[in-house]
Design a protein around this motif. Structure first.
Motif, short mmCIF file in Angstrom:
data_model
loop_
_atom_site.label_atom_id
_atom_site.label_comp_id
_atom_site.label_asym_id
_atom_site.label_seq_id
_atom_site.Cartn_x
_atom_site.Cartn_y
_atom_site.Cartn_z
N SER A 163 5.73 1.53 -2.13
CA SER A 163 4.30 1.52 -2.48
C SER A 163 3.60 0.32 -1.87
O SER A 163 4.19 -0.69 -1.54
CB SER A 163 4.15 1.51 -4.00
N GLY A 164 2.28 0.45 -1.76
CA GLY A 164 1.44 -0.59 -1.17
C GLY A 164 0.34 0.05 -0.36
O GLY A 164 0.56 1.08 0.29
N SER A 165 -0.83 -0.56 -0.37
CA SER A 165 -1.97 0.01 0.36
C SER A 165 -1.79 -0.18 1.86
O SER A 165 -1.15 -1.12 2.32
CB SER A 165 -3.28 -0.64 -0.10
N PRO A 201 0.31 11.26 -3.99
CA PRO A 201 -1.16 11.29 -3.95
C PRO A 201 -1.71 10.09 -3.17
O PRO A 201 -1.15 9.00 -3.22
CB PRO A 201 -1.55 11.22 -5.43
N VAL A 202 -2.79 10.32 -2.44
CA VAL A 202 -3.43 9.25 -1.68
C VAL A 202 -4.94 9.25 -1.94
O VAL A 202 -5.52 10.26 -2.32
CB VAL A 202 -3.19 9.38 -0.16
N PRO A 223 -6.21 1.45 -7.33
CA PRO A 223 -5.77 2.85 -7.24
C PRO A 223 -5.68 3.49 -8.62
O PRO A 223 -5.39 2.82 -9.62
CB PRO A 223 -4.38 2.75 -6.60
N GLN A 224 -5.95 4.76 -8.68
CA GLN A 224 -5.87 5.49 -9.94
C GLN A 224 -4.44 5.45 -10.49
O GLN A 224 -3.47 5.60 -9.74
CB GLN A 224 -6.31 6.93 -9.72
N GLN A 233 2.86 6.87 -7.62
CA GLN A 233 1.52 6.35 -7.86
C GLN A 233 0.62 6.58 -6.64
O GLN A 233 1.09 6.79 -5.53
CB GLN A 233 1.59 4.86 -8.19
N VAL A 234 -0.66 6.54 -6.89
CA VAL A 234 -1.64 6.78 -5.83
C VAL A 234 -1.60 5.63 -4.83
O VAL A 234 -1.63 4.46 -5.21
CB VAL A 234 -3.06 6.93 -6.42
N ARG A 235 -1.53 5.97 -3.55
CA ARG A 235 -1.57 4.96 -2.51
C ARG A 235 -2.96 4.99 -1.86
O ARG A 235 -3.47 6.05 -1.50
CB ARG A 235 -0.52 5.23 -1.43
#
Length: 545
Positions: A163-165, A201-202, A223-224, A233-235
């Motif tokens: 994970s991570g943007s 999810p993105v 992120p949501q 989790q949302v990225r």
């Protein structure tokens, strides 16, 4: 009051939103922003974010900037012409006469000596770099088109990396919008494949200079959160032009994809014509982009160019004044009473030919008298917060009885391109655009769009049907109102020729030519173009660019 300047409009607006939210303040009250043609401040404002150009214009009215106790010039390493005027003329003069005033110049990767020459008692402070380790990965071989590899790399990271943007650096608003659309389509296609592939999810967020305030808020939203055990989790995927390099404090970036390119404006000195050129970024900017991946934890930077290409990048960011037209800056320096123009720029100053071209151009436009001082027309032109050639066009329109039309055209030129061209409706968008097009050129086309927008009652549905950006049209309307107020202030007549009269379009074109005659060329039988002003030949290739 405390002022904090930034080179870009989007940075000033976004940071004011971010700081107001963190301090539980109402935007426009204690904390506000002011950018060209938009003022979100009040009498209660104590911290104001503003573009450098706005502070320069405030100094033309109040040279000592008496309303400010502290001025922060952020992102000084970008070295815009406004940065040089602020540091070398305005702030240097203000600090001499107001010793209680404080100036903070924040720069990343630029030689501080260039600034310290102008501030003898300055203190140099180096802030330690608190970023985590960043792994750098280069392309094994040169890529022909960077958009496709950027999209593929983004998808690979999302599917196989923790994970991570992700922050993707592209070059233009069009590339950003296309990449966002393509990413969304490709991810949806992967989700619908029969194979059991878990595509998490993105949230895809575009970032470019013309972004609306509403879209800017999404940049800082976390992120949501999905409250389900084992669910990915949302990225967040940010697709940006160069404005996200250091102007926007985006949290959670772990992966950076760098195209290594950016558009920059280059001026052909004799004609004042500026064109956008795609060029490699300096090494200092490449390092700055990579560092964003280590803000909160160890990250990775994927450069879409080879290590050999990186080693051949220019070392430093060169001043904007070395490649841009100096006309506007020289006009401002004259208005501020600066006699030695070279002192208005950081060392070393621009070459002599650039100053000569600027002074000649201003003389041709009537902004300077025979002694090289500001004329009455020049002082009036200074009051318009637009390019000097556009100011001349607006003032000349009164003589041609078409100032109303020219104000509308000027407003449309000062906002982003108004037409929307969605990838899923390209043909419909092109057909909608054709109904506004005029044989006399793009300026009349923009006038047609603005007039039809007003006739529709500024209807949102009309904009949707005609693929016109409603936010851009609202901005154009606000800008036109402010330009009209300036016309009223100087007792300049706002008039229009009769629509059906034979000289209606000719008068509009004559007004445009009054300001932009230096860019006029005529086509010869050989197919080449010859400049009207200095009889210079211009190749067909230059015309096509």
């Amino acid at each position: 009051m405390l002022a904090c300047t930034h080179p870009s409009r989007v940075a000033s607006m976004s940071l004011s939103v971010r700081v107001a939210e963190e301090m539980d303040a109402v935007l426009g009250q204690e904390i506000g922003y002011r950018v060209p043609f938009e003022n979100c401040t009040s009498d209660r404002t104590v911290l104001k974010f503003l573009t450098e150009s706005v502070l320069v214009r405030e100094a033309m009215v109040d040279p000592l900037l008496k309303k400010y106790r502290v001025v922060i010039i952020d992102e000084a390493h970008v070295l815009t012409q406004e940065t040089e005027v602020l540091c070398c003329s305005i702030m240097e003069n203000a600090l001499k006469q107001r010793p209680e005033m404080k100036l903070i110049v924040m720069s990343s990767g630029h030689d501080a000596a260039s600034f310290r020459i102008h501030f003898a008692k300055s203190v140099l402070m180096k802030v330690t770099d608190n970023t985590s380790a960043v792994g750098i990965y280069y392309a094994p071989h040169p890529v022909e088109s960077y958009v496709g590899p950027a999209i593929e790399t983004t998808i690979d990271i999302h599917m196989w990396e923790p994970s991570g943007s992700i922050l993707v650096f592209l070059t233009s608003q069009a590339d950003v919008q296309y990449a966002c659309w393509k990413l969304s389509k490709k991810l949806d296609k992967l989700r619908n494949m029969p194979e059991d592939i878990d595509i998490g999810p993105v949230e895809i967020v575009p970032i470019y200079a013309a972004l609306s305030l509403e879209m800017q808020r999404k940049i800082f939203e976390p992120p949501q959160v999905i409250w389900k055990v084992g669910a990915p989790q949302v990225r967040k995927i940010f697709v940006s032009t160069g404005v996200a390099e250091a102007s926007l404090p985006i949290n959670g970036i772990v992966y950076v994809i760098d195209s290594g390119l950016s558009y920059r404006k280059v001026c052909t000195t004799p004609t004042w014509a500026e064109k956008r050129c795609l060029a490699p970024i300096p090494m200092a900017r490449a390092k700055q982009r990579a560092a964003l991946a280590g803000g909160t934890q160890s990250g990775r930077c994927y450069r879409l160019y080879t290590q050999q290409d990186f080693n051949h990048l220019p070392q430093h960011i060169y001043p904007e004044s070395d490649r841009r037209n100096l006309g506007n800056t020289v006009l401002i320096l004259k208005n501020l009473g600066v006699s030695n123009l070279k002192k208005g720029f950081l060392h070393p100053p621009p070459v002599r030919q650039s100053f000569e071209a600027a002074l000649k151009g201003l003389s041709y436009l009537g902004a300077l008298d025979e002694n090289g001082n500001l004329s009455a027309l020049g002082y009036t032109m200074c009051e318009f917060p637009v390019d000097v050639q556009m100011a001349n066009m607006i003032l000349a329109s009164v003589s041609f009885s078409c100032s109303n039309e020219i104000l509308s055209i000027a407003a449309m030129l000062l906002v982003p391109y108004c037409f929307i061209r969605p990838m899923e409706a390209v043909r419909a968008a092109d057909e909608a655009k054709e109904q506004f097009m005029h044989g006399d050129g793009d300026h009349i086309t923009l006038l047609n769009v603005y007039n039809d927008y007003l006739q529709s009652g500024q209807d949102t549905e009309w904009c949707k049907e005609n693929y016109v950006n409603i936010e851009v049209m609202k901005s154009a309307q606000r800008i036109r109102e402010q330009l009209a107020c300036l016309m009223t202030r100087f007792s300049l007549k706002q008039c229009s020729p009769m629509t059906m009269c034979p000289w209606y379009y000719n008068n509009i074109k004559m007004s445009i030519l009054s300001g932009y005659f230096m860019q006029v060329a005529h086509k010869e039988s050989s197919g080449l173009y010859r400049m009207v002003k200095d009889n210079q030949n211009i190749s067909r290739r230059f015309h096509e660019e």
